[in-house]
Design a protein around this motif. Structure first.
Motif, PDB file in Angstrom:
ATOM      1  N   THR A 225       0.828  -1.213   0.000  1.00  0.00           N
ATOM      2  CA  THR A 225       0.000   0.000   0.000  1.00  0.00           C
ATOM      3  C   THR A 225       0.860   1.260   0.000  1.00  0.00           C
ATOM      4  N   LYS A 226       0.366   2.266  -0.689  1.00  0.00           N
ATOM      5  CA  LYS A 226       1.019   3.574  -0.694  1.00  0.00           C
ATOM      6  C   LYS A 226       0.302   4.524   0.253  1.00  0.00           C
ATOM      7  N   ASN A 227      -0.793   4.069   0.835  1.00  0.00           N
ATOM      8  CA  ASN A 227      -1.600   4.921   1.712  1.00  0.00           C
ATOM      9  C   ASN A 227      -1.107   4.825   3.159  1.00  0.00           C
ATOM     10  N   VAL A 228       0.106   5.285   3.371  1.00  0.00           N
ATOM     11  CA  VAL A 228       0.746   5.175   4.679  1.00  0.00           C
ATOM     12  C   VAL A 228       1.010   6.571   5.239  1.00  0.00           C
ATOM     13  N   SER A 229       0.549   6.817   6.448  1.00  0.00           N
ATOM     14  CA  SER A 229       0.825   8.082   7.136  1.00  0.00           C
ATOM     15  C   SER A 229       1.669   7.787   8.372  1.00  0.00           C
ATOM     16  N   LEU A 230       2.783   8.491   8.499  1.00  0.00           N
ATOM     17  CA  LEU A 230       3.703   8.273   9.613  1.00  0.00           C
ATOM     18  C   LEU A 230       3.619   9.438  10.588  1.00  0.00           C
ATOM     19  N   PHE A 231       3.605   9.099  11.862  1.00  0.00           N
ATOM     20  CA  PHE A 231       3.492  10.108  12.910  1.00  0.00           C
ATOM     21  C   PHE A 231       4.588   9.899  13.950  1.00  0.00           C
ATOM     22  N   THR A 232       4.967  10.983  14.575  1.00  0.00           N
ATOM     23  CA  THR A 232       5.910  10.905  15.689  1.00  0.00           C
ATOM     24  C   THR A 232       5.626  12.069  16.624  1.00  0.00           C
ATOM     25  N   SER A 233       6.427  12.193  17.664  1.00  0.00           N
ATOM     26  CA  SER A 233       6.212  13.264  18.639  1.00  0.00           C
ATOM     27  C   SER A 233       7.400  14.221  18.643  1.00  0.00           C
ATOM     28  N   VAL A 234       7.207  15.381  19.235  1.00  0.00           N
ATOM     29  CA  VAL A 234       8.302  16.354  19.307  1.00  0.00           C
ATOM     30  C   VAL A 234       9.419  15.832  20.198  1.00  0.00           C
ATOM     31  N   THR A 235       9.085  14.965  21.161  1.00  0.00           N
ATOM     32  CA  THR A 235      10.137  14.374  21.994  1.00  0.00           C
ATOM     33  C   THR A 235      10.994  13.412  21.171  1.00  0.00           C
ATOM     34  N   THR A 236      10.362  12.715  20.242  1.00  0.00           N
ATOM     35  CA  THR A 236      11.098  11.839  19.340  1.00  0.00           C
ATOM     36  C   THR A 236      12.021  12.651  18.444  1.00  0.00           C
ATOM     37  N   LYS A 237      11.537  13.804  17.987  1.00  0.00           N
ATOM     38  CA  LYS A 237      12.374  14.684  17.176  1.00  0.00           C
ATOM     39  C   LYS A 237      13.621  15.089  17.945  1.00  0.00           C
ATOM     40  N   ALA A 238      13.462  15.407  19.214  1.00  0.00           N
ATOM     41  CA  ALA A 238      14.598  15.797  20.040  1.00  0.00           C
ATOM     42  C   ALA A 238      15.586  14.634  20.170  1.00  0.00           C
ATOM     43  N   GLU A 239      15.072  13.420  20.381  1.00  0.00           N
ATOM     44  CA  GLU A 239      15.940  12.235  20.484  1.00  0.00           C
ATOM     45  C   GLU A 239      16.696  11.994  19.177  1.00  0.00           C
ATOM     46  N   PHE A 240      15.980  12.114  18.069  1.00  0.00           N
ATOM     47  CA  PHE A 240      16.576  11.880  16.751  1.00  0.00           C
ATOM     48  C   PHE A 240      17.705  12.876  16.477  1.00  0.00           C
ATOM     49  N   LEU A 241      17.435  14.160  16.702  1.00  0.00           N
ATOM     50  CA  LEU A 241      18.441  15.186  16.422  1.00  0.00           C
ATOM     51  C   LEU A 241      19.600  15.118  17.410  1.00  0.00           C
ATOM     52  N   GLU A 242      19.327  14.727  18.650  1.00  0.00           N
ATOM     53  CA  GLU A 242      20.400  14.561  19.629  1.00  0.00           C
ATOM     54  C   GLU A 242      21.338  13.431  19.211  1.00  0.00           C
ATOM     55  N   TYR A 243      20.757  12.344  18.731  1.00  0.00           N
ATOM     56  CA  TYR A 243      21.564  11.219  18.250  1.00  0.00           C
ATOM     57  C   TYR A 243      22.490  11.676  17.121  1.00  0.00           C
ATOM     58  N   TYR A 244      21.913  12.389  16.148  1.00  0.00           N
ATOM     59  CA  TYR A 244      22.717  12.804  15.001  1.00  0.00           C
ATOM     60  C   TYR A 244      23.664  13.948  15.330  1.00  0.00           C
ATOM     61  N   ARG A 245      23.343  14.733  16.329  1.00  0.00           N
ATOM     62  CA  ARG A 245      24.318  15.737  16.806  1.00  0.00           C
ATOM     63  C   ARG A 245      25.568  15.025  17.316  1.00  0.00           C
ATOM     64  N   ARG A 246      25.379  14.028  18.163  1.00  0.00           N
ATOM     65  CA  ARG A 246      26.531  13.319  18.725  1.00  0.00           C
ATOM     66  C   ARG A 246      27.266  12.516  17.656  1.00  0.00           C
TER      67      ARG A 246
END
Length: 284
Positions: free
Chosen positions: A54-75
């Motif tokens: 299926t191409k009908n996929v919607s992905l969601f996350t939270s702002v806390t996840t964004k912080a974790e993701f960017l912190e990982y890539y910062r390090r």
């Protein structure tokens, strides 16, 4: 009834062009992007299989996840950049002896941490085998890629050894960050913004999935207190509990464990090979 399902089982049940909404944790997004992550191939294969159905996929996350993701890539980015700077300095002196010594100190700390990760994995496998647990089809918690990168405290120690600004040929920390980090961290943020919608009552796409106008943030504290899970993970479960979105895609032990008790109406989607391990722990 266990509210867990493996990747393979999920894809088998999926209908052609079915609408799918998935809440992602930080580990899923990191594994999807970082080719060195032990779960990179697993996540890529799952999304590849999903897109074939299926191409009908919607992905969601939270702002806390964004912080974790960017912190990982910062390090990750800073670690790789510091090691590159250290290598260049062997032929072209661009850092002081003080900085060089501090980098070497933190490299030793990182190397020791990597060694301990390997030993921990080996010891865990031995314990399971001594208890006659069949590990042939079980996904043993592997080497943590996080051990490859400097901790925040180690980065701070290196940062303190630098001058803030360039002095003749000697690189300053601000110039180092401007060249090596600034553009990359912005690109990672843009990538995440394009990949997922943020679960918030102010987001146009997310709004229709919320069951209440306002999120009860104190419930995250309740969730944290129930199983001792990390607060960031508890906030993901809390946001999920405020929506009609049923499925949480996760690689995180705490989310599956906590979700089993604190988000009973949700389905925790995780690699199939890990289900046996969760069954042993949660005793379904």
């Amino acid at each position: 009834m266990a509210n867990r399902i493996g990747f393979r089982e999920f894809l088998k049940k999926l209908q052609k062009e079915q609408d799918v909404q998935l809440i992602l944790d930080a580990n899923v997004i990191i594994a999807y992007r970082d080719k060195n992550h032990k779960d990179h191939d697993t996540i890529r294969e799952f999304f590849g299989g999903l897109n074939k159905i299926t191409k009908n996929v919607s992905l969601f996350t939270s702002v806390t996840t964004k912080a974790e993701f960017l912190e990982y890539y910062r390090r990750k980015t800073i670690t790789e950049a510091i090691l590159q700077l250290y290598k260049v300095n062997k032929t072209q002196k661009i850092i002081s002896d003080t900085v060089k010594q501090e980098i070497e100190n933190q490299i030793r700390n990182r190397n020791l941490r990597q060694k301990r990760e390997v030993e921990k994995q080996e010891q865990f496998e031995k314990i399971l085998e001594s208890q006659s647990v069949d590990t042939t089809e079980m996904d043993i918690e592997g080497f943590s890629i996080d051990a490859n990168y400097f901790k925040d405290s180690e980065i701070k120690s290196i940062k303190k050894s630098f001058r803030a600004k360039n002095v003749q040929e000697e690189k300053g920390w601000l110039a180092f960050c401007s060249v090596m980090l600034m553009e990359r961290i912005h690109s990672y943020e843009k990538l995440l913004d394009e990949l997922c919608h943020y679960l918030t009552t102010r987001d146009e796409v997310s709004q229709k999935y919320f069951t209440k106008k306002d999120v009860e943030w104190r419930m995250a504290t309740q969730i944290c207190g129930e199983t001792g899970m990390g607060y960031s993970d508890a906030m993901i479960l809390n946001m999920a509990n405020h929506t009609t979105i049923e499925t949480i895609l996760t690689l995180d032990f705490d989310l599956v464990y906590g979700g089993h008790f604190s988000a009973e109406t949700k389905v925790l989607l995780t690699p199939t090979d890990r289900l046996k391990n969760y069954k042993i722990i949660l005793r379904d």
